[in-house]
Design a protein around this motif. Sequence first.
Motif, mmCIF file in Angstrom:
data_model
loop_
_atom_site.group_PDB
_atom_site.id
_atom_site.type_symbol
_atom_site.label_atom_id
_atom_site.label_comp_id
_atom_site.label_asym_id
_atom_site.label_seq_id
_atom_site.Cartn_x
_atom_site.Cartn_y
_atom_site.Cartn_z
ATOM 1 N N GLU A 143 0.828 -1.209 0.000
ATOM 2 C CA GLU A 143 0.000 0.000 0.000
ATOM 3 C C GLU A 143 0.864 1.262 0.000
ATOM 4 O O GLU A 143 0.592 2.212 -0.708
ATOM 5 C CB GLU A 143 -0.925 -0.009 1.212
ATOM 6 C CG GLU A 143 -1.965 1.071 1.194
ATOM 7 C CD GLU A 143 -2.881 0.991 2.412
ATOM 8 O OE1 GLU A 143 -3.818 1.810 2.480
ATOM 9 O OE2 GLU A 143 -2.660 0.143 3.294
ATOM 10 N N TYR A 144 1.926 1.269 0.800
ATOM 11 C CA TYR A 144 2.879 2.378 0.818
ATOM 12 C C TYR A 144 4.108 1.970 1.612
ATOM 13 O O TYR A 144 4.082 1.016 2.390
ATOM 14 C CB TYR A 144 2.275 3.658 1.413
ATOM 15 C CG TYR A 144 1.884 3.532 2.865
ATOM 16 C CD1 TYR A 144 2.810 3.711 3.886
ATOM 17 C CD2 TYR A 144 0.577 3.218 3.231
ATOM 18 C CE1 TYR A 144 2.452 3.576 5.217
ATOM 19 C CE2 TYR A 144 0.215 3.086 4.559
ATOM 20 C CZ TYR A 144 1.158 3.270 5.548
ATOM 21 O OH TYR A 144 0.809 3.134 6.861
ATOM 22 N N ILE A 145 5.201 2.689 1.385
ATOM 23 C CA ILE A 145 6.393 2.603 2.232
ATOM 24 C C ILE A 145 6.668 4.018 2.722
ATOM 25 O O ILE A 145 6.783 4.946 1.924
ATOM 26 C CB ILE A 145 7.620 2.071 1.461
ATOM 27 C CG1 ILE A 145 7.372 0.656 0.956
ATOM 28 C CG2 ILE A 145 8.865 2.102 2.353
ATOM 29 C CD1 ILE A 145 8.514 0.093 0.125
ATOM 30 N N ASN A 146 6.773 4.186 4.013
ATOM 31 C CA ASN A 146 6.997 5.520 4.570
ATOM 32 C C ASN A 146 8.375 5.545 5.234
ATOM 33 O O ASN A 146 8.598 4.867 6.219
ATOM 34 C CB ASN A 146 5.908 5.832 5.601
ATOM 35 C CG ASN A 146 5.936 7.268 6.027
ATOM 36 O OD1 ASN A 146 6.602 8.088 5.446
ATOM 37 N ND2 ASN A 146 5.205 7.569 7.079
ATOM 38 N N SER A 147 9.325 6.247 4.721
ATOM 39 C CA SER A 147 9.225 7.236 3.675
ATOM 40 C C SER A 147 9.872 6.724 2.382
ATOM 41 O O SER A 147 9.397 6.978 1.289
ATOM 42 C CB SER A 147 9.934 8.484 4.209
ATOM 43 O OG SER A 147 9.968 9.540 3.381
ATOM 44 N N ALA A 148 10.986 5.994 2.513
ATOM 45 C CA ALA A 148 11.669 5.431 1.347
ATOM 46 C C ALA A 148 12.007 3.977 1.645
ATOM 47 O O ALA A 148 12.092 3.574 2.805
ATOM 48 C CB ALA A 148 12.933 6.219 1.038
ATOM 49 N N GLY A 149 12.214 3.183 0.600
ATOM 50 C CA GLY A 149 12.518 1.789 0.863
ATOM 51 C C GLY A 149 12.994 1.017 -0.349
ATOM 52 O O GLY A 149 13.091 1.539 -1.455
ATOM 53 N N THR A 150 13.277 -0.252 -0.094
ATOM 54 C CA THR A 150 13.712 -1.199 -1.111
ATOM 55 C C THR A 150 12.957 -2.501 -0.880
ATOM 56 O O THR A 150 12.716 -2.892 0.263
ATOM 57 C CB THR A 150 15.225 -1.468 -1.005
ATOM 58 O OG1 THR A 150 15.927 -0.230 -1.029
ATOM 59 C CG2 THR A 150 15.716 -2.334 -2.144
#
Length: 197
Positions: free
Chosen positions: A8-15
């Motif tokens: 749904e989302y990654i807060n704030s950045a990711g891999t």
Amino acid sequence: ESFAFSIEYINSAGTVYFNRNVLWRDKNLIEPLSKSWNMPRYWVLTPSSIKAGENEFLIYANGYAFQKAGLGAISFHNVQAADAQYQQQIWNRRTLFEINIIISLVLGLLCFSIWIFRRSETTFAWFALSCILWVLFISNILMTETKPFPNNVISAQANLCFFILYMVCFCTYLLRFIRIEFPRLERCIWGLTFIVL
């Protein structure tokens, strides 16, 4: 059969890793961090990419505690169901805000044009200014990078400043609309606003 893996989302950045291979990564994993907090994503995995036995997903998320760093809902679906879910999330999380920005810009420019020709009608100027500040505030939802701000914290602070200024300008617009003026109170509110900012 191919299947889809969605976040749904990654807060704030990711891999996102699948079987130790990078499936996807944000552009910036260190400051200035990318902003994937309002960007749903999904990936289609084919049978040839799946190993016999165990398969592993690893997700790295980087963000600030005050911004509730982490992950949204994770799900596995067939490709059609994942695409339908993705389109609905894009509509709710991005398209509606794009429409809001376009309408706000049109109304703001229209009122600004009217004010240019009728300077005595300050109601239009205040409404135009509040529309521009609203657009600056709401555009934070659509941005995926922190530019033009140097990092995520300053971006969040600027966004909060835009909202505070929007509220004060909109309240001033409402007072002008009903043709009421409180000069002393307005000066106090503007002074307090700049102290807070």
